[in-house]
Scaffold this motif. Structure first.
Motif, PDB file in Angstrom:
ATOM      1  N   ASP A 136       0.816  -1.216   0.000  1.00 38.46           N
ATOM      2  CA  ASP A 136       0.000   0.000   0.000  1.00 38.46           C
ATOM      3  C   ASP A 136       0.850   1.266   0.000  1.00 38.46           C
ATOM      4  O   ASP A 136       0.428   2.313  -0.504  1.00 38.46           O
ATOM      5  CB  ASP A 136      -0.924   0.026   1.221  1.00 38.46           C
ATOM      6  N   LYS A 137       2.025   1.197   0.583  1.00 34.86           N
ATOM      7  CA  LYS A 137       2.896   2.369   0.692  1.00 34.86           C
ATOM      8  C   LYS A 137       3.838   2.536  -0.500  1.00 34.86           C
ATOM      9  O   LYS A 137       4.518   3.546  -0.621  1.00 34.86           O
ATOM     10  CB  LYS A 137       3.739   2.291   1.977  1.00 34.86           C
ATOM     11  N   LEU A 138       3.901   1.524  -1.379  1.00 38.35           N
ATOM     12  CA  LEU A 138       4.783   1.597  -2.547  1.00 38.35           C
ATOM     13  C   LEU A 138       4.081   2.249  -3.719  1.00 38.35           C
ATOM     14  O   LEU A 138       2.857   2.170  -3.861  1.00 38.35           O
ATOM     15  CB  LEU A 138       5.236   0.187  -2.950  1.00 38.35           C
ATOM     16  N   ASP A 139       4.849   2.891  -4.582  1.00 41.08           N
ATOM     17  CA  ASP A 139       4.316   3.500  -5.795  1.00 41.08           C
ATOM     18  C   ASP A 139       4.406   2.467  -6.919  1.00 41.08           C
ATOM     19  O   ASP A 139       5.314   2.482  -7.741  1.00 41.08           O
ATOM     20  CB  ASP A 139       5.117   4.759  -6.138  1.00 41.08           C
ATOM     21  N   VAL A 140       3.442   1.538  -6.929  1.00 45.41           N
ATOM     22  CA  VAL A 140       3.483   0.409  -7.860  1.00 45.41           C
ATOM     23  C   VAL A 140       3.010   0.844  -9.241  1.00 45.41           C
ATOM     24  O   VAL A 140       1.915   1.385  -9.400  1.00 45.41           O
ATOM     25  CB  VAL A 140       2.604  -0.753  -7.339  1.00 45.41           C
ATOM     26  N   SER A 141       3.843   0.619 -10.268  1.00 44.57           N
ATOM     27  CA  SER A 141       3.481   0.930 -11.652  1.00 44.57           C
ATOM     28  C   SER A 141       4.494   0.283 -12.572  1.00 44.57           C
ATOM     29  O   SER A 141       5.482  -0.306 -12.123  1.00 44.57           O
ATOM     30  CB  SER A 141       3.449   2.447 -11.889  1.00 44.57           C
ATOM     31  N   ASP A 142       4.262   0.415 -13.887  1.00 42.22           N
ATOM     32  CA  ASP A 142       5.196  -0.157 -14.875  1.00 42.22           C
ATOM     33  C   ASP A 142       6.599   0.401 -14.717  1.00 42.22           C
ATOM     34  O   ASP A 142       7.592  -0.312 -14.898  1.00 42.22           O
ATOM     35  CB  ASP A 142       4.708   0.126 -16.301  1.00 42.22           C
ATOM     36  N   THR A 143       6.697   1.695 -14.394  1.00 41.17           N
ATOM     37  CA  THR A 143       8.003   2.358 -14.386  1.00 41.17           C
ATOM     38  C   THR A 143       8.578   2.585 -12.996  1.00 41.17           C
ATOM     39  O   THR A 143       9.718   2.999 -12.867  1.00 41.17           O
ATOM     40  CB  THR A 143       7.907   3.717 -15.106  1.00 41.17           C
ATOM     41  N   LYS A 144       7.791   2.324 -11.950  1.00 42.64           N
ATOM     42  CA  LYS A 144       8.278   2.600 -10.597  1.00 42.64           C
ATOM     43  C   LYS A 144       8.475   1.307  -9.820  1.00 42.64           C
ATOM     44  O   LYS A 144       9.291   0.485 -10.202  1.00 42.64           O
ATOM     45  CB  LYS A 144       7.363   3.609  -9.916  1.00 42.64           C
ATOM     46  N   ALA A 145       7.747   1.068  -8.746  1.00 46.08           N
ATOM     47  CA  ALA A 145       7.995  -0.124  -7.930  1.00 46.08           C
ATOM     48  C   ALA A 145       7.399  -1.371  -8.566  1.00 46.08           C
ATOM     49  O   ALA A 145       6.235  -1.393  -8.956  1.00 46.08           O
ATOM     50  CB  ALA A 145       7.427   0.079  -6.528  1.00 46.08           C
ATOM     51  N   HIS A 146       8.236  -2.424  -8.675  1.00 47.92           N
ATOM     52  CA  HIS A 146       7.789  -3.758  -9.061  1.00 47.92           C
ATOM     53  C   HIS A 146       7.958  -4.671  -7.853  1.00 47.92           C
ATOM     54  O   HIS A 146       8.923  -4.542  -7.098  1.00 47.92           O
ATOM     55  CB  HIS A 146       8.626  -4.306 -10.220  1.00 47.92           C
TER      56      HIS A 146
END
Length: 451
Positions: free
Chosen positions: A258-268
């Motif tokens: 929930d605290k991570l910036d999950v996206s294609d280009t950010k957090a995996h």
């Protein structure tokens, strides 16, 4: 008469003579680098000089290469640049070890001549993989802190196979950008390039406009760690955890997600569970939005059985953070290990290897977890990277502490340089204003004396 821009900047900063010259050179260097240091990278340009590329067009390609180089932080411990020239044969024009300054690199690029025969793009990629990126040619050992990047520029259809060799290069950790010009075959560009294709495939109508891609590639080599992180959870699913506590562990994982910036280009995020065996639940990059990611975590089935933490750590170093399992080259790597007991195998060698490879390792222990093992797994300083609680229900507090440490890493790109530069200018302007006020007062006094 208005002073030239450089002199005007010197006056604004209240500088004169040699001091002005030095500071203006610094400012120019900052501007050329996009006010942001580039991540250490082994970069190889793979340039098509087949007969379809006219001499004047090849000159434009060289201008493009030179401009990209100008925006890099070139140096033996920063970015190294190589150039591979190909047609029916391949020629290593500039190796990664040859030139350690921008001036030397640009001069070498201007001397490259077209080969003017066929288009063996697959052969060129194979050469880059086997030779150009090798340690003998100046390539650095594989590390999460060093990006390996190839930029392919071509204007035609390859006369050999590119799909398989490009896959081997990507599996070896090389990020491939494919630039097509004019009547290029777009399907082969997509076969060569890394995912996501939208970020790694470019097309321009002619060589005369290839320079417009310069800014994109200068920015591509300035990726800050806060904007891109590969995180792998290594979760103990042994029988001592118990089913009800395993559900709490899954909730704890999703707290961190929930605290991570999950996206294609950010957090995996990737997830591995272990007991007597190791099982990958899902690799990095499979779920690149929080909703899908959290649903996948909830579906993780409890394994039970033993506690082979050493085996799990070896899986992490050998597979989880490899390109074949979705890891991105040059992106920060974070491993979060959870366990509730003593490992039934030796963890020392694998724990040491993980840290030597540059992975930031967090160790979280609950219940009967052994403090000494947690410290052995954790990165330095261990006090900030290992956590223990006697009760599974208290894991919420650990999630909060872990998230703070992940999200507030130092930024290796030093992208705040622009802010610092602006602040310096503002301070100098304030000082200059005071000087002008004092000078006006002196002039007024002199005028009164004259009168």
């Amino acid at each position: 008469m208005t002073p030239p821009p450089t002199l005007l900047l010197a006056l604004m900063l209240g500088l004169t003579g040699a001091q002005a010259t030095v500071d203006l050179r610094t400012a120019a260097a900052m501007a050329a680098a996009g006010l942001c240091k580039t991540r250490p990278t082994d970069l190889v340009f793979i340039v098509d000089s087949s007969r379809s590329v006219r001499p004047s067009e090849f000159e434009q390609v060289k201008v493009f290469l030179a401009k990209v180089i100008e925006g890099l932080d070139v140096g033996p411990n920063a970015t190294r640049v190589g150039v591979v020239n190909y047609a029916s044969r391949v020629k290593n024009e500039v190796s990664l070890k040859t030139h350690r300054t921008k001036a030397g690199l640009v001069k070498a690029v201007t001397r490259v001549e077209p080969l003017s025969t066929g288009t063996m793009t697959g052969l060129a990629i194979q050469f880059a993989l086997n030779v150009a990126f090798s340690e003998n040619e100046g390539g650095r050992a594989k590390s999460p802190d060093i990006s390996k990047v190839a930029i392919i520029v071509t204007d035609g259809r390859p006369q050999d196979n590119v799909k398989d060799v490009a896959q081997r290069a990507r599996d070896a950790g090389i990020e491939i950008f494919a630039i097509g010009v004019g009547r290029v075959d777009m399907s082969t560009l997509k076969q060569m390039a890394s995912e996501p294709l939208d970020d790694h495939v470019d097309y321009v109508e002619s060589y005369s406009v290839i320079e417009k891609l310069t800014k994109k590639f200068q920015e591509a080599f300035c990726a800050c760690s806060n904007s891109a992180t590969d995180v792998v959870f290594l979760i103990d699913g042994s029988k001592s955890v118990r089913p009800e506590n395993f559900e709490l562990v899954k909730k704890w994982i999703n707290q961190i997600v929930d605290k991570l910036d999950v996206s294609d280009t950010k957090a995996h995020v990737g997830l591995v569970q272990y007991s007597s065996l190791v099982r990958q639940e899902f690799p990095l990059g499979r779920h690149n939005n929080k909703k899908d990611l959290k649903e996948a975590v909830k579906k993780m089935a409890y394994m039970e059985r033993g506690t082979m933490t050493g085996q799990a750590l070896r899986y992490l170093t050998d597979k989880s953070f490899s390109a074949g399992h979705g890891a991105r080259p040059g992106v920060s790597k974070v491993g979060i290990v959870f366990t509730d007991g003593r490992s039934q195998d030796y963890i020392g060698e694998a724990a040491k290897k993980a840290k030597e490879m540059g992975f930031k390792m967090y160790a979280v222990g609950v219940g009967n977890a052994v403090e000494g093992e947690l410290k052995e797994i954790a990165s330095e300083p261990t006090g900030e990277h290992y956590f223990y609680t006697a009760d599974f229900k208290a894991m919420t507090q650990i999630a909060k502490k872990l998230q703070i440490n992940i999200c507030h890493e130092e930024d290796p790109c030093e992208c705040d340089s622009l802010v610092k530069f602006q602040k310096k200018v503002e301070e100098a302007l304030q000082a200059l204003t005071k000087k002008i006020e004092n000078m006006s007062k002196r002039i007024a006094v002199l005028e009164n004396k004259i009168v």
